[in-house]
Design a protein around this motif. Structure first.
Motif, PDB file in Angstrom:
ATOM      1  N   ASP A  84     -49.048 -76.185  -6.223  1.00 36.99           N
ATOM      2  CA  ASP A  84     -49.808 -75.023  -6.656  1.00 36.99           C
ATOM      3  C   ASP A  84     -49.829 -74.911  -8.173  1.00 36.99           C
ATOM      4  O   ASP A  84     -50.739 -74.302  -8.740  1.00 36.99           O
ATOM      5  N   CYS A  85     -48.840 -75.467  -8.834  1.00 35.35           N
ATOM      6  CA  CYS A  85     -48.782 -75.477 -10.290  1.00 35.35           C
ATOM      7  C   CYS A  85     -47.852 -76.599 -10.719  1.00 35.35           C
ATOM      8  O   CYS A  85     -47.130 -77.177  -9.893  1.00 35.35           O
ATOM      9  N   THR A  86     -47.880 -76.906 -12.012  1.00 35.17           N
ATOM     10  CA  THR A  86     -47.121 -78.034 -12.543  1.00 35.17           C
ATOM     11  C   THR A  86     -46.374 -77.595 -13.791  1.00 35.17           C
ATOM     12  O   THR A  86     -46.855 -76.743 -14.544  1.00 35.17           O
ATOM     13  N   VAL A  87     -45.202 -78.180 -13.996  1.00 36.21           N
ATOM     14  CA  VAL A  87     -44.405 -77.896 -15.182  1.00 36.21           C
ATOM     15  C   VAL A  87     -44.000 -79.206 -15.834  1.00 36.21           C
ATOM     16  O   VAL A  87     -43.609 -80.160 -15.145  1.00 36.21           O
ATOM     17  N   LEU A  88     -44.116 -79.266 -17.157  1.00 36.82           N
ATOM     18  CA  LEU A  88     -43.597 -80.378 -17.953  1.00 36.82           C
ATOM     19  C   LEU A  88     -42.576 -79.800 -18.928  1.00 36.82           C
ATOM     20  O   LEU A  88     -42.925 -79.002 -19.798  1.00 36.82           O
ATOM     21  N   PHE A  89     -41.309 -80.181 -18.767  1.00 39.91           N
ATOM     22  CA  PHE A  89     -40.256 -79.710 -19.649  1.00 39.91           C
ATOM     23  C   PHE A  89     -40.046 -80.708 -20.789  1.00 39.91           C
ATOM     24  O   PHE A  89     -39.669 -81.864 -20.549  1.00 39.91           O
ATOM     25  N   ASN A  90     -40.299 -80.285 -22.029  1.00 34.05           N
ATOM     26  CA  ASN A  90     -39.950 -81.102 -23.203  1.00 34.05           C
ATOM     27  C   ASN A  90     -40.412 -82.549 -23.041  1.00 34.05           C
ATOM     28  O   ASN A  90     -39.638 -83.489 -23.185  1.00 34.05           O
ATOM     29  N   SER A  91     -41.691 -82.726 -22.748  1.00 30.38           N
ATOM     30  CA  SER A  91     -42.200 -84.040 -22.333  1.00 30.38           C
ATOM     31  C   SER A  91     -42.168 -85.090 -23.428  1.00 30.38           C
ATOM     32  O   SER A  91     -42.027 -86.275 -23.156  1.00 30.38           O
ATOM     33  N   GLY A  92     -42.334 -84.677 -24.689  1.00 31.65           N
ATOM     34  CA  GLY A  92     -42.440 -85.652 -25.766  1.00 31.65           C
ATOM     35  C   GLY A  92     -43.842 -86.176 -25.983  1.00 31.65           C
ATOM     36  O   GLY A  92     -44.059 -87.036 -26.835  1.00 31.65           O
ATOM     37  N   ILE A  93     -44.824 -85.649 -25.246  1.00 35.80           N
ATOM     38  CA  ILE A  93     -46.212 -86.107 -25.398  1.00 35.80           C
ATOM     39  C   ILE A  93     -46.695 -85.924 -26.832  1.00 35.80           C
ATOM     40  O   ILE A  93     -47.489 -86.722 -27.335  1.00 35.80           O
ATOM     41  N   GLU A 130     -49.032 -81.636 -28.810  1.00 35.43           N
ATOM     42  CA  GLU A 130     -49.324 -81.841 -27.397  1.00 35.43           C
ATOM     43  C   GLU A 130     -50.744 -81.392 -27.066  1.00 35.43           C
ATOM     44  O   GLU A 130     -51.475 -82.079 -26.329  1.00 35.43           O
ATOM     45  N   GLN A 131     -51.146 -80.258 -27.602  1.00 37.69           N
ATOM     46  CA  GLN A 131     -52.494 -79.770 -27.356  1.00 37.69           C
ATOM     47  C   GLN A 131     -53.538 -80.754 -27.863  1.00 37.69           C
ATOM     48  O   GLN A 131     -54.553 -80.995 -27.202  1.00 37.69           O
ATOM     49  N   GLY A 132     -53.286 -81.334 -29.039  1.00 34.87           N
ATOM     50  CA  GLY A 132     -54.224 -82.307 -29.574  1.00 34.87           C
ATOM     51  C   GLY A 132     -54.325 -83.542 -28.701  1.00 34.87           C
ATOM     52  O   GLY A 132     -55.424 -84.052 -28.427  1.00 34.87           O
ATOM     53  N   VAL A 133     -53.177 -84.040 -28.248  1.00 30.60           N
ATOM     54  CA  VAL A 133     -53.172 -85.235 -27.395  1.00 30.60           C
ATOM     55  C   VAL A 133     -53.893 -84.964 -26.087  1.00 30.60           C
ATOM     56  O   VAL A 133     -54.757 -85.746 -25.646  1.00 30.60           O
ATOM     57  N   LEU A 134     -53.573 -83.864 -25.439  1.00 24.07           N
ATOM     58  CA  LEU A 134     -54.161 -83.584 -24.130  1.00 24.07           C
ATOM     59  C   LEU A 134     -55.632 -83.235 -24.224  1.00 24.07           C
ATOM     60  O   LEU A 134     -56.416 -83.581 -23.328  1.00 24.07           O
ATOM     61  N   SER A 135     -56.056 -82.589 -25.298  1.00 19.77           N
ATOM     62  CA  SER A 135     -57.480 -82.308 -25.478  1.00 19.77           C
ATOM     63  C   SER A 135     -58.263 -83.609 -25.562  1.00 19.77           C
ATOM     64  O   SER A 135     -59.369 -83.724 -25.028  1.00 19.77           O
ATOM     65  N   GLY A 136     -57.681 -84.600 -26.225  1.00 15.91           N
ATOM     66  CA  GLY A 136     -58.346 -85.892 -26.334  1.00 15.91           C
ATOM     67  C   GLY A 136     -58.466 -86.608 -25.009  1.00 15.91           C
ATOM     68  O   GLY A 136     -59.479 -87.248 -24.724  1.00 15.91           O
ATOM     69  N   TYR A 137     -57.461 -86.486 -24.157  1.00  9.85           N
ATOM     70  CA  TYR A 137     -57.474 -87.173 -22.866  1.00  9.85           C
ATOM     71  C   TYR A 137     -58.289 -86.438 -21.812  1.00  9.85           C
ATOM     72  O   TYR A 137     -58.905 -87.057 -20.947  1.00  9.85           O
ATOM     73  N   LEU A 138     -58.266 -85.122 -21.858  1.00 11.62           N
ATOM     74  CA  LEU A 138     -58.831 -84.338 -20.770  1.00 11.62           C
ATOM     75  C   LEU A 138     -60.217 -83.793 -21.072  1.00 11.62           C
ATOM     76  O   LEU A 138     -60.787 -83.073 -20.277  1.00 11.62           O
ATOM     77  N   GLY A 139     -60.759 -84.101 -22.243  1.00  7.63           N
ATOM     78  CA  GLY A 139     -62.142 -83.768 -22.540  1.00  7.63           C
ATOM     79  C   GLY A 139     -62.422 -82.289 -22.533  1.00  7.63           C
ATOM     80  O   GLY A 139     -61.867 -81.535 -23.312  1.00  7.63           O
ATOM     81  N   LYS A 140     -63.295 -81.844 -21.614  1.00  7.72           N
ATOM     82  CA  LYS A 140     -63.779 -80.464 -21.617  1.00  7.72           C
ATOM     83  C   LYS A 140     -62.769 -79.472 -21.062  1.00  7.72           C
ATOM     84  O   LYS A 140     -63.022 -78.279 -21.093  1.00  7.72           O
ATOM     85  N   THR A 141     -61.661 -79.975 -20.534  1.00  8.82           N
ATOM     86  CA  THR A 141     -60.655 -79.033 -20.048  1.00  8.82           C
ATOM     87  C   THR A 141     -60.203 -78.137 -21.190  1.00  8.82           C
ATOM     88  O   THR A 141     -59.969 -78.598 -22.291  1.00  8.82           O
ATOM     89  N   ILE A 142     -60.097 -76.874 -20.916  1.00 10.89           N
ATOM     90  CA  ILE A 142     -59.717 -75.921 -21.959  1.00 10.89           C
ATOM     91  C   ILE A 142     -58.208 -75.914 -22.096  1.00 10.89           C
ATOM     92  O   ILE A 142     -57.482 -75.572 -21.165  1.00 10.89           O
ATOM     93  N   CYS A 143     -57.724 -76.291 -23.275  1.00 10.88           N
ATOM     94  CA  CYS A 143     -56.314 -76.178 -23.582  1.00 10.88           C
ATOM     95  C   CYS A 143     -56.106 -74.852 -24.292  1.00 10.88           C
ATOM     96  O   CYS A 143     -56.729 -74.598 -25.318  1.00 10.88           O
ATOM     97  N   SER A 144     -55.255 -74.015 -23.735  1.00  7.30           N
ATOM     98  CA  SER A 144     -54.961 -72.744 -24.389  1.00  7.30           C
ATOM     99  C   SER A 144     -54.446 -73.004 -25.796  1.00  7.30           C
ATOM    100  O   SER A 144     -53.596 -73.851 -26.016  1.00  7.30           O
TER     101      SER A 144
END
Length: 207
Positions: A84-93, A130-144
């Motif tokens: 139902d939801c996902t958690v990443l603890f201190n991922s290092g991404i 992390e937001q910058g990395v994930l925005s690049g990978y996930l495209g139009k997905t909205i990163c808060s």
């Protein structure tokens, strides 16, 4: 929730810290907080000792799956235990070390399937990365764009791999594909800025 009365939480990048907590029965706190729900916590990470099911007291079950999120057998298991939801603890991404970030890369697009995703970070600076990395990978997905001080972070919660003054889970943010940022509903006291820390010179868990 996918099933009424039940909540499945996926923890990606789980390693020694999370495994130790589950073996100690620490996830029983979920039932203490919301006893009406049946809880399943599915931990995925190459740093886990192996596959296992760890019953907690009451209606909480923790499952360990050793491997990466993008592994075929992990994906098969998550069909059965759909989160139902996902958690990443201190991922290092968001850190600057490629040997930490590289193992995550094949799995990052799959996070779209498992939203909303809560990420905790060692610092506000790393959360921005992390937001910058994930925005690049996930495209139009909205990163808060909101990054929050974690009011539940424990400053004494540092293992032997952490550098002095560097604390896990200091900042948090949500990866969501809707305009409604879950953290916008928090009390104003949670909006305090996180002190910037040099969190690059320490070890991270990887997926």
């Amino acid at each position: 929730l996918r099933q009424p009365g039940a909540c499945t939480v996926l923890v990606v990048g789980a390693a020694r810290r999370e495994e130790t907590l589950s073996l100690a029965g620490s996830f029983q706190i979920l039932e203490d907080l919301l006893p009406a729900l049946k809880w399943t916590v599915v931990m995925v990470g190459p740093g886990l000792t192996g596959d296992a099911t760890i019953p907690q007291t009451g209606g909480v079950v923790v499952k360990h799956i050793r491997g990466h999120l993008h592994d075929e057998r992990v994906q098969r298991q998550l069909i059965e235990d759909a989160p139902d939801c996902t958690v990443l603890f201190n991922s290092g991404i968001g850190c600057s070390f490629d040997h930490i970030v590289q193992p995550w890369r094949p799995s990052l697009p799959l996070l779209l399937k498992f939203q909303p995703v809560l990420l905790t970070s060692w610092s506000e600076e790393e959360a921005h990365s992390e937001q910058g990395v994930l925005s690049g990978y996930l495209g139009k997905t909205i990163c808060s764009t909101n990054i929050w001080t974690n009011p539940f972070a424990c400053m004494d919660d540092c293992d032997s791999l952490s550098q002095p003054g560097v604390h896990p889970n200091a900042a948090l943010w949500w990866l969501v594909s809707a305009l409604d940022d879950p953290c916008s509903r928090w009390e104003p006291g949670a909006h305090d800025n996180v002190e910037h820390q040099n969190g690059n010179a320490r070890a991270h868990g990887t997926m």
